[in-house]
Design a protein around this motif. Sequence first.
Motif, PDB file in Angstrom:
ATOM      1  N   ARG A  56      -6.511  13.621   6.240  1.00  0.00           N
ATOM      2  CA  ARG A  56      -5.483  12.913   7.002  1.00  0.00           C
ATOM      3  C   ARG A  56      -4.126  13.143   6.342  1.00  0.00           C
ATOM      4  N   VAL A  57      -3.197  13.640   7.114  1.00  0.00           N
ATOM      5  CA  VAL A  57      -1.828  13.840   6.640  1.00  0.00           C
ATOM      6  C   VAL A  57      -0.890  13.295   7.709  1.00  0.00           C
ATOM      7  N   ASP A  58      -0.030  12.358   7.320  1.00  0.00           N
ATOM      8  CA  ASP A  58       0.941  11.777   8.244  1.00  0.00           C
ATOM      9  C   ASP A  58       2.280  12.479   8.097  1.00  0.00           C
ATOM     10  N   ASP A  59       2.953  12.641   9.219  1.00  0.00           N
ATOM     11  CA  ASP A  59       4.317  13.166   9.205  1.00  0.00           C
ATOM     12  C   ASP A  59       5.261  11.968   9.272  1.00  0.00           C
ATOM     13  N   LEU A  60       5.905  11.668   8.158  1.00  0.00           N
ATOM     14  CA  LEU A  60       6.798  10.520   8.058  1.00  0.00           C
ATOM     15  C   LEU A  60       8.214  11.017   7.806  1.00  0.00           C
ATOM     16  N   HIS A  61       9.020  10.973   8.825  1.00  0.00           N
ATOM     17  CA  HIS A  61      10.413  11.435   8.717  1.00  0.00           C
ATOM     18  C   HIS A  61      10.487  12.865   8.180  1.00  0.00           C
ATOM     19  N   GLY A  62       9.541  13.706   8.607  1.00  0.00           N
ATOM     20  CA  GLY A  62       9.530  15.088   8.156  1.00  0.00           C
ATOM     21  C   GLY A  62       8.845  15.303   6.828  1.00  0.00           C
ATOM     22  N   ARG A  63       8.326  14.243   6.220  1.00  0.00           N
ATOM     23  CA  ARG A  63       7.588  14.382   4.962  1.00  0.00           C
ATOM     24  C   ARG A  63       6.098  14.329   5.272  1.00  0.00           C
ATOM     25  N   ARG A  64       5.336  15.270   4.746  1.00  0.00           N
ATOM     26  CA  ARG A  64       3.893  15.300   4.968  1.00  0.00           C
ATOM     27  C   ARG A  64       3.235  14.487   3.856  1.00  0.00           C
ATOM     28  N   VAL A  65       2.608  13.384   4.254  1.00  0.00           N
ATOM     29  CA  VAL A  65       2.066  12.420   3.298  1.00  0.00           C
ATOM     30  C   VAL A  65       0.559  12.309   3.513  1.00  0.00           C
ATOM     31  N   ALA A  66      -0.196  12.747   2.522  1.00  0.00           N
ATOM     32  CA  ALA A  66      -1.655  12.685   2.603  1.00  0.00           C
ATOM     33  C   ALA A  66      -2.145  11.254   2.378  1.00  0.00           C
ATOM     34  N   ASP A  67      -3.200  10.894   3.097  1.00  0.00           N
ATOM     35  CA  ASP A  67      -3.800   9.563   2.958  1.00  0.00           C
ATOM     36  C   ASP A  67      -5.304   9.689   3.178  1.00  0.00           C
ATOM     37  N   PRO A  68      -6.008  10.284   2.199  1.00  0.00           N
ATOM     38  CA  PRO A  68      -7.419  10.629   2.426  1.00  0.00           C
ATOM     39  C   PRO A  68      -8.360   9.435   2.489  1.00  0.00           C
ATOM     40  N   TYR A  69      -7.911   8.274   2.015  1.00  0.00           N
ATOM     41  CA  TYR A  69      -8.815   7.121   1.994  1.00  0.00           C
ATOM     42  C   TYR A  69      -8.303   5.985   2.875  1.00  0.00           C
ATOM     43  N   ARG A  70      -7.642   6.354   3.953  1.00  0.00           N
ATOM     44  CA  ARG A  70      -7.121   5.346   4.886  1.00  0.00           C
ATOM     45  C   ARG A  70      -8.239   4.419   5.377  1.00  0.00           C
ATOM     46  N   TRP A  71      -9.412   4.956   5.534  1.00  0.00           N
ATOM     47  CA  TRP A  71     -10.518   4.171   6.075  1.00  0.00           C
ATOM     48  C   TRP A  71     -10.858   2.964   5.201  1.00  0.00           C
ATOM     49  N   LEU A  72     -10.479   3.008   3.928  1.00  0.00           N
ATOM     50  CA  LEU A  72     -10.766   1.887   3.037  1.00  0.00           C
ATOM     51  C   LEU A  72      -9.832   0.701   3.265  1.00  0.00           C
ATOM     52  N   GLU A  73      -8.859   0.845   4.155  1.00  0.00           N
ATOM     53  CA  GLU A  73      -8.006  -0.284   4.491  1.00  0.00           C
ATOM     54  C   GLU A  73      -8.749  -1.325   5.322  1.00  0.00           C
ATOM     55  N   ASP A  74      -9.768  -0.906   6.023  1.00  0.00           N
ATOM     56  CA  ASP A  74     -10.527  -1.818   6.886  1.00  0.00           C
ATOM     57  C   ASP A  74     -11.651  -2.454   6.074  1.00  0.00           C
ATOM     58  N   ALA A  75     -11.406  -3.663   5.578  1.00  0.00           N
ATOM     59  CA  ALA A  75     -12.371  -4.312   4.690  1.00  0.00           C
ATOM     60  C   ALA A  75     -13.679  -4.644   5.387  1.00  0.00           C
ATOM     61  N   ASP A  76     -13.639  -4.776   6.712  1.00  0.00           N
ATOM     62  CA  ASP A  76     -14.817  -5.248   7.436  1.00  0.00           C
ATOM     63  C   ASP A  76     -15.668  -4.129   8.026  1.00  0.00           C
ATOM     64  N   SER A  77     -15.231  -2.880   7.881  1.00  0.00           N
ATOM     65  CA  SER A  77     -16.032  -1.793   8.440  1.00  0.00           C
ATOM     66  C   SER A  77     -17.315  -1.621   7.634  1.00  0.00           C
ATOM     67  N   ASP A  78     -18.330  -1.100   8.280  1.00  0.00           N
ATOM     68  CA  ASP A  78     -19.602  -0.889   7.588  1.00  0.00           C
ATOM     69  C   ASP A  78     -19.425   0.061   6.410  1.00  0.00           C
ATOM     70  N   GLU A  79     -18.596   1.071   6.588  1.00  0.00           N
ATOM     71  CA  GLU A  79     -18.419   2.065   5.537  1.00  0.00           C
ATOM     72  C   GLU A  79     -17.724   1.450   4.320  1.00  0.00           C
ATOM     73  N   THR A  80     -16.683   0.658   4.546  1.00  0.00           N
ATOM     74  CA  THR A  80     -15.998   0.015   3.419  1.00  0.00           C
ATOM     75  C   THR A  80     -16.900  -1.010   2.752  1.00  0.00           C
ATOM     76  N   THR A  81     -17.641  -1.759   3.554  1.00  0.00           N
ATOM     77  CA  THR A  81     -18.559  -2.756   2.993  1.00  0.00           C
ATOM     78  C   THR A  81     -19.587  -2.091   2.086  1.00  0.00           C
TER      79      THR A  81
END
Length: 752
Positions: free
Chosen positions: A23-48
């Motif tokens: 996962r790479v976001d384009d933020l104001h022309g800056r490419r910002v990687a966020d490989p563990y975004r899925w860990l933001e969801d505390a209630d998902s089965d994967e994060t649990t």
Amino acid sequence: MKPEHAPPAAPSLTYPPARREDRVDDLHGRRVADPYRWLEDADSDETTAWSAAQDDLYAAYRERLAAGADGWSSEALTARLQELLGAGFVGAPAWRGERRFFMRREGAQEHAVVMVAEPDPQSPGQERERVLIDPVALDPAGTTTLDAWQPSKEGDLVAYQVSSGGTEESVLHILDVATGELVDGPIDRARYSPVAWVPGGEHFFYVRRLPPEQLPEDERQYHRRVWLHRVGTDASEDVEVFGAGLDMTNYYGVSLTRDGRWLIISASAGTAPRTDVWIADLTAGGLDPRSPEALASPRLVDVAVGLDADTHAWVGRDGRLYLHTDLDAPRGRLAVADPSDPGVPHWRTLVPEDAVAVLEGVAFVDAGDAAGPEGTRPEQLLVSRRRHTVSEITVHDPHTGEQLEGPAGHVALPGMGSVSGLVTRPEGGRDVWFSYTDHTTVSTVHRLDAATGDLTVWAAPPGALADVPEVRVQQLEATSKDGTTVRAIVVARADALDADGRPLAESPTILYGYGGFQISLDPAYSTSTLAWVEAGGVYVVAQLRGGGEEGEEWHRGGRRGAKQNVFDDFHAIAEQLVADGWTTPQQLACWGGSNGGLLVGAALTQRPDLFAAVVCSAPLLDMVRYQLHGLGVSWTDEYGDADVPHELDWLLGYSPYHRVVEGTEYPATLFTVFDGDTRVDPLHARKLAAALQAATSGDPESRPVLVRRETGVGHGGRALSRTVALTVEQLQFVADRTGLTARGGAGDRGAA
């Protein structure tokens, strides 16, 4: 062949797998990687599942630690911390007529309680004390915390706020002091709410958020308003007094003079170091200040609005408006004005800014025996300042502001420590109360007789004082990257130093810091510090830019685009500790929580070579998305706004989550997080832990990256037993990774 009775082999440490997204976001022309975004969801089965696997990993580490031959046993360290905490706590009094209210914790109590002392009708001239509010009586499980309390002006009622499970979502109640019965509440959405009682106790002003159904989901933590509440009525009938149309992140202060005439409201957007102040004369137009008309529609006048300054205002008993402000005075000054003409052009400086010391507080007292009526001119002005974190109190003429000459101009404090609060009776008098503490002294309430200058202990903690190790406290100076001198307090056993205070040998050392939000790390009694030093370690408290140790300029030198200065200061102190022979990188740990968690997160990703271990508690770590979670949007004035391109560049420059480099040998790191935390979301620790575990070249057996997760608690207050348990595990982790064995001299009492 193993011996017949050999202990079982300790489990190996293997990191749980964590899916890495492309996962790479384009933020104001800056490419910002966020490989563990899925860990933001505390209630998902994967994060649990990931969190449960991290729990198992930490349990395996704790099992290995317990099986080791060296270090503190949990039982020994718990017992020593409880002994050091055994004195308990007592707070300064809040006087209301013949009653005084204060907080107290017996040595073994889980939470401090609110006490009331009042004349004993059975014993004339004597007092009786009784418990008024006990969080454990409200919740025997100990997960309810007392967030705030405020007696009415007559002392007949007390407004108090409690929250559960660490959420800090305060609920307001009103208690009848005489009977102990609840007479109003619960009123929810009262987080961070001051209460200003109207004389007579029929009404009070307070702060409450708007109903959630009126707001977008991501704004429900904000949109506070000042309300007027009539005791005994439903909160839905409250009158909105102030706040509509202003910044949604505003925190409000509200106060009312003892006679009910002057209402003061303040507002600050989030944690910005700027405060707007308004004042209203509730008698304007000939109104009765207690009438619903006067209370519900105050005619507010600007005192300090739209200024880049922090100002606190109050009307004294002499009828003058006083202003504690850093306007044109970064270390603070005291100004005075007519409350009927309160604008800045009419301010007169009473106590000017000191060249070095930071103004903390003031108190006006009558030197006579009897309290004077409203309008009485005070006889003395006491001024509390902090000079390089050490408190001092001076005595001044209240009319000219001039400090008295000679010994009369100084209050001789018990040592080089910290003073908190200068408390007087609302109706006046000659006495002032304040709390004092230092690195080896439990907080104790002192009473100053302003007429005689006598200083005595008013209230000592209720429990037994523990023997503490003989330590020496000294100041270390270092030069930061840009040439700025930064300081730190070093605490070490006296027998580990030579006659000049230099270390006899390099020792395991903890470097603690915060560096933000104008918070000053002042001298204070700390059980974790004393336990560590007693066992042979060195404990160091850094005074970094971003904090308040040297005033507002010091704060601004470490915020927003200058935040990297904070980390440079921290690294400079660490390097100085090594250069001066206190420790080595193999024996040095850094420790911080909340904004201090960001500090040590930056330290471990920017200078992994400098530290052997890191304790990172309730941290901010993903600075690109921090404002999307918890109370993050209210901190953009401190850190910067990721929605602004050049401010995003500031944040990307140091964001720990984005600074992880594959193949780097990172220090052993313990993240401690709390599931009830509504200020700093535990997602920060989850994401950086996953990134470090994947990237580090360090052996998990010697440089583990671990997550300690706790439920039922949050960012702030907690039960005593939970505090001790957390401290035990943090100290054991640091001792294990820096080589402290808790042996030798006084340290033997904590040895395994």
